[in-house]
Design an enzyme around this catalytic site. Structure first.
Site, PDB file in Angstrom:
ATOM      1  N   GLY A  12      45.725 -38.832 -13.375  1.00 41.20           N
ATOM      2  CA  GLY A  12      47.110 -39.000 -12.960  1.00 41.20           C
ATOM      3  C   GLY A  12      47.473 -40.353 -12.402  1.00 41.20           C
ATOM      4  O   GLY A  12      48.658 -40.630 -12.187  1.00 41.20           O
ATOM      5  N   TYR A 142      34.362 -43.147 -28.859  1.00 42.17           N
ATOM      6  CA  TYR A 142      35.593 -42.697 -28.205  1.00 42.17           C
ATOM      7  C   TYR A 142      36.428 -41.855 -29.163  1.00 42.17           C
ATOM      8  O   TYR A 142      36.957 -40.793 -28.790  1.00 42.17           O
ATOM      9  CB  TYR A 142      36.388 -43.914 -27.737  1.00 42.17           C
ATOM     10  CG  TYR A 142      37.718 -43.599 -27.096  1.00 42.17           C
ATOM     11  CD1 TYR A 142      37.782 -43.218 -25.760  1.00 42.17           C
ATOM     12  CD2 TYR A 142      38.906 -43.684 -27.819  1.00 42.17           C
ATOM     13  CE1 TYR A 142      39.008 -42.938 -25.153  1.00 42.17           C
ATOM     14  CE2 TYR A 142      40.131 -43.401 -27.228  1.00 42.17           C
ATOM     15  CZ  TYR A 142      40.167 -43.022 -25.900  1.00 42.17           C
ATOM     16  OH  TYR A 142      41.380 -42.738 -25.308  1.00 42.17           O
ATOM     17  N   LYS A 193      49.653 -63.405 -19.909  1.00 42.18           N
ATOM     18  CA  LYS A 193      49.572 -64.789 -20.390  1.00 42.18           C
ATOM     19  C   LYS A 193      50.832 -65.577 -20.038  1.00 42.18           C
ATOM     20  O   LYS A 193      50.759 -66.738 -19.611  1.00 42.18           O
ATOM     21  CB  LYS A 193      49.344 -64.808 -21.902  1.00 42.18           C
ATOM     22  CG  LYS A 193      47.916 -64.503 -22.333  1.00 42.18           C
ATOM     23  CD  LYS A 193      47.788 -64.670 -23.844  1.00 42.18           C
ATOM     24  CE  LYS A 193      46.356 -64.532 -24.313  1.00 42.18           C
ATOM     25  NZ  LYS A 193      46.231 -64.753 -25.767  1.00 42.18           N
TER      26      LYS A 193
END
Length: 322
Positions: A12, A142, A193
């Site tokens: 959460g 994953y 950036k």
């Protein structure tokens, strides 16, 4: 009087979890008096530990669960630790879903990722194509762990008639994102950036030509849609949550929106010695539009400005992940 729903959100404190919180806070039409929302993180329980998972459920007694918790990382971490990503996420998912079944949770919504789709596929991708071939080698651990959530959901439905399902968002961004250049994704990387280019009075360098196209979804919009899925989506089959194919934007367009949001006046340089990566990963939102034809996504210019504002306001705090 109707029973009060207790919605437990694992993971959460992350990007999507905070998107849920922001959606609930911003849109009064999403609030319901018969719901109690509980957001937990790894500080509350180690979900790789079954006993700790059970204790978490016994403490909060959820009737509904949104399962966002996962071991996540960028390209370089995935390449190096594919086994860890496979094992850790499989254990987390098994513990959470099995505990949901044991504690008779009425509905579970888990969060997948478009990276689970086959590496070699046709576009646009849709929900029927998840298991049609191996995922990309770079993050297969994953991806397979996430794919297995869909398999678990179907198995729990078949054996116990559990109401478990999953969502598949496209490129999520928003407040509380990960702005680390190695582990983060495209938009937070661009924001970071530009921030430092403005601060240090240097060029803003975008890797590649800027031509690849992506479907970005604002975390607040995603939060609102996940709430709808929890309450009203009737299928065990997963559903892609995304803007339409016509709303893809280029990396160049995204970079220009960040430049505008940050009022950056310096030079923008495209380093074409760097790879563009995959040109497009178009996903179909036809299924979503069948159910929610009138859902209004936040315009990207507005959402990026809100994300930039949050980043600048929280840059010097521990809230921003760099």
């Amino acid at each position: 009087m109707a029973e009060k729903k207790v919605v437990l959100v694992t993971g959460g404190s992350g990007l999507v979890g905070n998107g849920l919180k922001l959606a609930l806070a911003r849109d009064s039409t999403l609030e319901r008096d018969d719901e109690k929302w509980i957001f937990v993180s790894s500080k509350d329980a180690d979900l790789m530990d079954k006993d700790a998972t059970v204790k978490l459920f016994e403490k909060h007694k959820p009737t509904h669960v949104i399962h966002l918790a996962a071991m996540v990382g960028g390209l370089f971490r995935n390449l190096k630790y594919n086994l860890d990503f496979l094992r850790c996420n499989t254990i987390i998912n098994d513990n959470v879903l099995h505990t949901c079944q044991e504690k008779k949770v009425k509905k579970v919504v888990s969060c997948l990722s478009t990276c689970i789709f086959p590496n070699k596929t046709t576009y646009p991708i849709d929900e029927t194509m998840v298991h049609n071939g191996p995922p990309h080698d770079s993050n297969f651990g994953y991806s397979y762990a996430k794919r297995m959530i869909d398999v678990y959901n179907r198995a729990y439905k078949a054996q116990y008639d559990c109401n478990f399902t999953a969502v598949i968002p496209t490129n999520v961004y928003g407040p509380f994102d990960n702005f680390n250049l190695e582990d983060g994704h495209v938009l937070p990387g661009l924001i970071r950036k530009v921030y430092y280019a403005k601060k240090d009075n240097t060029d803003f360098t975008v890797w590649g030509t800027g031509s690849p196209l992506r479907q970005f979804i604002y975390s607040v919009d995603l939060g609102a849609l996940i709430i709808w899925v929890l309450r009203d989506y009737p299928e065990v089959d997963p559903i892609i949550l995304s803007v339409g194919e016509e709303d893809e934007i280029s990396i160049k367009d995204a970079a220009e929106m960040v430049v505008d949001a940050m009022e950056f006046k310096g030079n923008v340089v495209y380093d074409t010695t760097k790879s563009d990566g995959q040109y497009k990963k178009t996903a179909s939102n036809a299924k979503l539009r069948k159910y929610r034809p009138d859902f209004q996504f936040t315009p990207p210019q507005q959402a990026i400005k809100e994300t930039v504002k949050w980043f600048e306001e929280n840059m010097k705090t521990d809230t921003v992940r760099l």
